[in-house]
Design a protein around this motif. Structure first.
Motif, short mmCIF file in Angstrom:
data_model
loop_
_atom_site.label_atom_id
_atom_site.label_comp_id
_atom_site.label_asym_id
_atom_site.label_seq_id
_atom_site.Cartn_x
_atom_site.Cartn_y
_atom_site.Cartn_z
N GLY A 1 0.83 -1.20 0.00
CA GLY A 1 0.00 0.00 0.00
C GLY A 1 0.86 1.25 0.00
O GLY A 1 2.09 1.19 0.10
N MET A 2 0.20 2.38 -0.10
CA MET A 2 0.90 3.65 -0.17
C MET A 2 1.69 3.94 1.09
O MET A 2 1.33 3.47 2.18
CB MET A 2 -0.15 4.76 -0.38
CG MET A 2 0.40 6.13 -0.65
SD MET A 2 -0.94 7.29 -0.94
CE MET A 2 -1.65 7.38 0.70
N GLU B 1 -3.70 -5.75 0.76
CA GLU B 1 -3.54 -4.30 0.60
C GLU B 1 -3.95 -3.58 1.88
O GLU B 1 -5.01 -3.85 2.46
CB GLU B 1 -4.38 -3.79 -0.57
CG GLU B 1 -4.13 -2.32 -0.86
CD GLU B 1 -4.70 -1.87 -2.19
OE1 GLU B 1 -4.46 -0.71 -2.57
OE2 GLU B 1 -5.37 -2.68 -2.86
N HIS C 1 -4.52 9.70 -3.54
CA HIS C 1 -4.86 10.12 -2.18
C HIS C 1 -4.77 11.65 -2.08
O HIS C 1 -3.86 12.27 -2.63
CB HIS C 1 -3.90 9.47 -1.18
CG HIS C 1 -4.33 9.63 0.25
ND1 HIS C 1 -4.07 10.77 0.97
CD2 HIS C 1 -5.01 8.81 1.08
CE1 HIS C 1 -4.56 10.64 2.19
NE2 HIS C 1 -5.14 9.45 2.27
N PHE D 1 -8.46 6.18 -12.17
CA PHE D 1 -7.75 5.95 -10.92
C PHE D 1 -7.91 7.15 -9.99
O PHE D 1 -8.29 8.26 -10.43
CB PHE D 1 -6.27 5.66 -11.17
CG PHE D 1 -5.52 6.74 -11.93
CD1 PHE D 1 -4.88 7.77 -11.27
CD2 PHE D 1 -5.45 6.70 -13.32
CE1 PHE D 1 -4.20 8.76 -11.97
CE2 PHE D 1 -4.76 7.67 -14.03
CZ PHE D 1 -4.14 8.71 -13.35
N HIS E 1 -5.24 -0.35 3.34
CA HIS E 1 -5.95 0.86 2.94
C HIS E 1 -5.88 1.90 4.07
O HIS E 1 -5.30 1.68 5.12
CB HIS E 1 -7.42 0.53 2.65
CG HIS E 1 -7.60 -0.44 1.52
ND1 HIS E 1 -7.47 -0.08 0.20
CD2 HIS E 1 -7.90 -1.77 1.53
CE1 HIS E 1 -7.69 -1.14 -0.56
NE2 HIS E 1 -7.94 -2.17 0.22
N LYS F 1 -4.45 4.54 -7.36
CA LYS F 1 -5.22 3.33 -7.09
C LYS F 1 -6.37 3.22 -8.08
O LYS F 1 -7.08 4.20 -8.33
CB LYS F 1 -5.76 3.36 -5.66
CG LYS F 1 -6.48 2.09 -5.25
CD LYS F 1 -6.97 2.19 -3.82
CE LYS F 1 -7.75 0.93 -3.44
NZ LYS F 1 -8.30 1.05 -2.07
N ARG F 2 -6.53 2.05 -8.65
CA ARG F 2 -7.58 1.80 -9.63
C ARG F 2 -8.95 1.97 -8.99
O ARG F 2 -9.18 1.54 -7.85
CB ARG F 2 -7.43 0.40 -10.20
CG ARG F 2 -8.51 -0.03 -11.16
CD ARG F 2 -8.43 0.73 -12.46
NE ARG F 2 -7.30 0.33 -13.29
CZ ARG F 2 -6.92 1.01 -14.36
NH1 ARG F 2 -7.55 2.13 -14.69
NH2 ARG F 2 -5.90 0.60 -15.09
N THR F 3 -9.88 2.61 -9.70
CA THR F 3 -11.24 2.76 -9.20
C THR F 3 -12.07 1.52 -9.56
O THR F 3 -11.63 0.67 -10.32
CB THR F 3 -11.92 3.99 -9.80
OG1 THR F 3 -12.07 3.78 -11.22
CG2 THR F 3 -11.10 5.25 -9.55
N ARG G 1 3.09 -2.77 -5.59
CA ARG G 1 2.11 -3.82 -5.83
C ARG G 1 2.76 -5.04 -6.48
O ARG G 1 2.34 -6.18 -6.27
CB ARG G 1 1.00 -3.28 -6.71
CG ARG G 1 -0.12 -4.25 -7.01
CD ARG G 1 -1.23 -3.59 -7.78
NE ARG G 1 -1.93 -2.61 -6.97
CZ ARG G 1 -2.96 -2.91 -6.20
NH1 ARG G 1 -3.41 -4.15 -6.13
NH2 ARG G 1 -3.56 -1.98 -5.49
N SER H 1 1.98 2.34 -5.59
CA SER H 1 0.79 2.61 -4.76
C SER H 1 0.50 4.10 -4.63
O SER H 1 -0.17 4.52 -3.69
CB SER H 1 0.93 1.99 -3.36
OG SER H 1 1.10 0.60 -3.44
N PHE I 1 0.70 2.84 -10.24
CA PHE I 1 0.05 1.75 -9.49
C PHE I 1 1.09 0.93 -8.74
O PHE I 1 0.88 0.53 -7.59
CB PHE I 1 -0.71 0.83 -10.44
CG PHE I 1 -1.98 1.41 -11.01
CD1 PHE I 1 -2.57 2.53 -10.44
CD2 PHE I 1 -2.58 0.85 -12.11
CE1 PHE I 1 -3.73 3.06 -10.96
CE2 PHE I 1 -3.74 1.37 -12.65
CZ PHE I 1 -4.32 2.49 -12.07
#
Length: 800
Positions: A93-94, A242, A410, A407, A244, A399-401, A232, A396, A393
């Motif tokens: 993750g980010m 992942e 944040h 996408f 979040h 992020k894919r919607t 990823r 991170s 991606f």
């Protein structure tokens, strides 16, 4: 065989013989010796129960239980064990999402389930090697505690380090081959058959290009590996989990814990206010654990309240996010955490870095790939955009919607990118202008075709990016025609989607710029560019109900077009039609009809009877007939317009749906309510899909449906729709727009029918005052409102 090879062979044989203590233990049960117990060196064999010690990694005292993630991690590990293979789980993750803290919390909760636990800094190959060297040092140190007098020669033999340990158990790693020997020895210890309950944590594995982490993971069918990574791609061939952003309550709890604020000492009202401020803070910080922890640390250091931090954030978010408020060697500011990823992306793919910068001037949500592709004017076989997005991606950062064609970024990453650009003004301006032009190119419909329903939906979806890009309008080089053309694209989009005030602003900027640059002087008042701008400005005034302003500009444009292009040119005929529309809105139906008929004849001759522009004029003529009460003539023309539009534009095109709506009005006026309602429902469903629920055209249909329900005596349903229409029109058009006043008047009629005369009178008076100002005292709509006022006043006198 030379002497060197002979010595190497002897060393390998010695190591093999010594290693028999591991392969052939004294009995069939692995020896497990408590730390406090020592044994003679002749009985010492390899131990696998290493005391838990990861003191170099600090457990977060403010850790807020993210139970769902911890349970998922435990579940993934349990499932992996059941598969009878080495278990590898990646927390990805980010940056700033708390991956390390989750792994650390798992370790502290479950370390008793493992015979040994080792924490490896995997941020680079060198830190990974260093961690393996530290593991070997730990193994040597522990085995030494099992003997009365440490025999490092023997310990070295057991651990695959024969001939490398000195008298105090130290070894050299100055040479690459010495490092590799240690790593090989650690992996050999981990792959021993009796050593099947170890746990390795590879933390911060973000560099997937410089080295292969598989070189450091033991090749065996047991043991557990946890990896934390922003990438990823690190999940390939492994179980991925992942991480979040935090849940609302988790985030609020982390803020309260980090800030160490005692809200209980505050008065109840003040406490409630501060709790609301805390909720707002975590929302603004995007529920990012790192940002929330840093915010809490700032509040704790400053000994201030949540509301104070919120005010500071509104004024100077950059300062709060770019500094490290939480003290610790492993702690970074929010922005510094992402700086690592930004730099890596820039080094790997400069186009991806530029894409990220461009996105800073868009909305951070639902960034549509097709929108970007159109805006960048990429060829069909150009994969550069796809490659760039893939890299974002991978880190991170994006992020894919759920739509899979767009996408999100944040909100704090979005802010951070802008902040970085602001530190380089020239780069900021260059990227901002490029983003603005990209947005206008991306949303523009090609001039060689009519707009389709999909175009309306596409535009509406991407309006948030238009709003975001518009903020850069002030830095555009307006002296360039490219910039003015881009502004006009925005004007058209805003006008078509009901944002008339914004469209007016665009027009004023264009007109003022062209006047400043001397367009009228150099090109002449009758030049097509000048007349087109004037005509567009008139259209915006018309949509806002400013009919006198609109008429003045339309007449100026018409005179210019007739002089420069001729009376039958399409631009001339369009302006003729526009003047007619204003006359119709003012209730001057005979003047409107005369001009519409002129435009219709010219268009049928030059464009043909089925051209969309011709059909638009047919529909306009029908509307005049309807306003004059000639319903059969109106219906005949509407049916012609509808058939042609369905054929050329499609059944769901907004222009087609406008005709459907108008036909419904005719049926309503004829008292054919079921037919009217059926058409209104069709028009409403289509408009909500293509234009949106709050578009003025959609709201007009909502208003019209309410009329039918009112006529049918369904007052509650009618009132609900009137209220929806009124709220939407007040928001998009303004309280005094003629369309808004139509709904005000209709609600007054509803209340009058229910004999609620006081409420009806108040609304009639509002409608009357607004219509007198916008339409004049002699307009039919104004007269209707005046009569409503008189009726209600008379009724109230009778009841009193």
């Amino acid at each position: 065989m030379d002497k060197a090879n002979c010595n190497e062979l002897v060393g390998q044989l010695k190591e093999y013989i010594d290693g028999l203590f591991n392969v052939l233990p004294p009995d069939s049960t692995p020896v497990s010796v408590p730390q406090s117990q020592t044994v003679p060196k002749t009985r010492l064999c390899l131990s696998f129960n290493i005391p838990f010690n990861i003191s170099d990694v600090r457990r977060n005292p403010d850790f807020v239980e993210r139970e769902c993630l911890l349970e998922q991690l435990a579940h993934e590990i349990d499932e992996g064990r059941a598969a009878m293979n080495i278990t590898q789980v990646v927390l990805h993750g980010m940056g700033g999402m708390g991956k390390t803290q989750i792994a650390l919390e798992y370790v502290y909760r479950h370390h008793k389930d493992y015979s040994s636990v080792f924490w490896i800094n995997a941020s680079s190959e060198q830190t990974t090697k260093t961690s393996f060297i530290q593991i070997m040092e730990q193994l040597i140190e522990y085995h030494a505690t099992l003997l009365d007098e440490p025999d490092y020669k023997h310990i070295g033999s057991l651990l695959g380090m024969a001939g490398t340990l000195d008298s105090v158990g130290l070894f050299s790693t100055e040479k690459p081959e010495e490092e590799q020997h240690v790593i090989k020895a650690v992996k050999k210890w981990l792959t021993a058959k009796q050593n099947d309950k170890w746990l390795l944590v590879f933390d911060n594995l973000d560099d997937l290009e410089s080295f292969d982490i598989n070189d450091y993971i033991p090749s065996c069918d047991f043991g557990t590996v946890i990896i934390t990574s922003r990438r990823r791609g690190s999940t390939q061939g492994r179980r991925g989990l992942e991480v979040h952003q935090m849940q609302n309550l988790e985030a609020e709890k982390l803020l309260l814990t980090s800030a160490r604020l005692d809200l209980g000492r505050l008065a109840p009202e003040e406490c409630k206010f501060e709790e609301a401020a805390a909720v707002t803070i975590v929302e603004k910080l995007g529920y990012l654990p790192l940002a929330i922890a840093q915010a809490g640390a700032y509040i704790n250091i400053q000994q201030c309240l949540f509301s104070h931090y919120l005010r500071e954030y509104e004024i100077n978010a950059n300062r709060l996010l770019s500094r490290k408020w939480k003290v610790g060697k492993d702690d970074r500011s929010v922005f510094a955490t992402w700086e690592l990823s930004f730099n890596a992306i820039k080094n790997e793919n400069p186009k991806a870095a530029e894409l990220l910068s461009l996105c800073a001037f868009l909305d951070n949500n639902d960034i549509c790939e097709e929108f970007l592709r159109r805006g960048m004017k990429l060829a069909i076989n150009d994969t550069s955009l796809a490659d760039s997005i893939h890299l974002l991606f991978s880190y991170s950062i994006a992020k894919r919607t759920e739509k899979y064609d767009s996408f999100n970024i944040h909100p704090l990453v979005h802010l951070c990118i802008r902040w970085k650009l602001e530190m380089e003004p020239d780069e900021y301006q260059k990227i901002a202008i490029k983003a603005f032009l990209m947005v206008t190119s991306g949303i523009a419909v090609p001039e060689d075709r009519e707009r389709e329903v999909s175009d309306w939906i596409f535009e509406r979806r991407n309006l948030p990016h238009v709003f975001a890009a518009e903020r850069q309008m002030k830095i555009l080089p307006l002296e360039k025609e490219e910039s003015l053309a881009a502004l006009d694209t925005l004007r058209k989009v805003y006008q078509d989607h009901g944002h008339y005030r914004k469209a007016e602003e665009m027009c004023k900027v264009i007109l003022a710029t062209r006047e400043k640059l001397g367009y009228e002087k150099s090109l002449g008042f009758d030049h097509q560019i000048t007349l087109e701008t004037v005509n567009n400005m008139a259209g915006v005034y018309e949509e806002q109900g400013k009919y006198s302003h609109a008429l003045e500009l339309y007449q100026r444009a018409l005179a210019g077009y007739e002089k420069s292009l001729g009376v039958d040119h399409q631009s001339t005929l369009q302006t003729v039609s526009n003047v007619a529309t204003v006359y119709m809105q003012q209730g001057k139906y005979s003047q409107a009809l005369e001009l519409y008929q002129r435009a219709l004849a010219g268009r049928e001759k030059s464009l043909g009877v089925d051209h969309p522009s011709t059909l638009q004029t047919v529909s306009n003529v029908a509307t005049v007939y309807m306003q004059q009460g000639n319903y059969s003539q109106a219906l005949e023309l509407y049916q012609r317009a509808l058939a042609g539009r369905e054929k050329s534009l499609g059944v769901d095109h907004p222009s087609t749906l406008s005709t459907v709506n108008n036909m419904a009005i005719v049926y309503e006026k004829q008292g054919k309510y079921s037919q009217a309602l059926e058409l209104y429902q069709r028009a409403l469903a289509g408009k909500e899909e293509s234009l949106g629920a709050d578009h003025p055209s959609t709201l007009r249909t909502v208003n019209n449906m309410a009329n039918v329900y009112e006529e049918q005596g369904k007052y509650s349903q009618a009132l609900e729709l009137y209220q929806r229409a009124l709220a939407g029109k007040e928001e998009s058009l303004g309280a005094d727009h003629p369309s808004t006043l139509d709904t005000v008047h209709n609600m007054a009629v509803l209340y009058e029918n229910q004999e609620k005369y006081s409420q009806a009178l108040e609304l009639y008076q509002r409608a009357l005052a607004g219509r007198e100002k916008a339409l004049g005292t002699d307009h039919p709509d104004t007269v209707w409102s005046m009569k409503g006022v008189e009726r209600c006043q008379a009724a109230l006198k009778l009841t009193n």
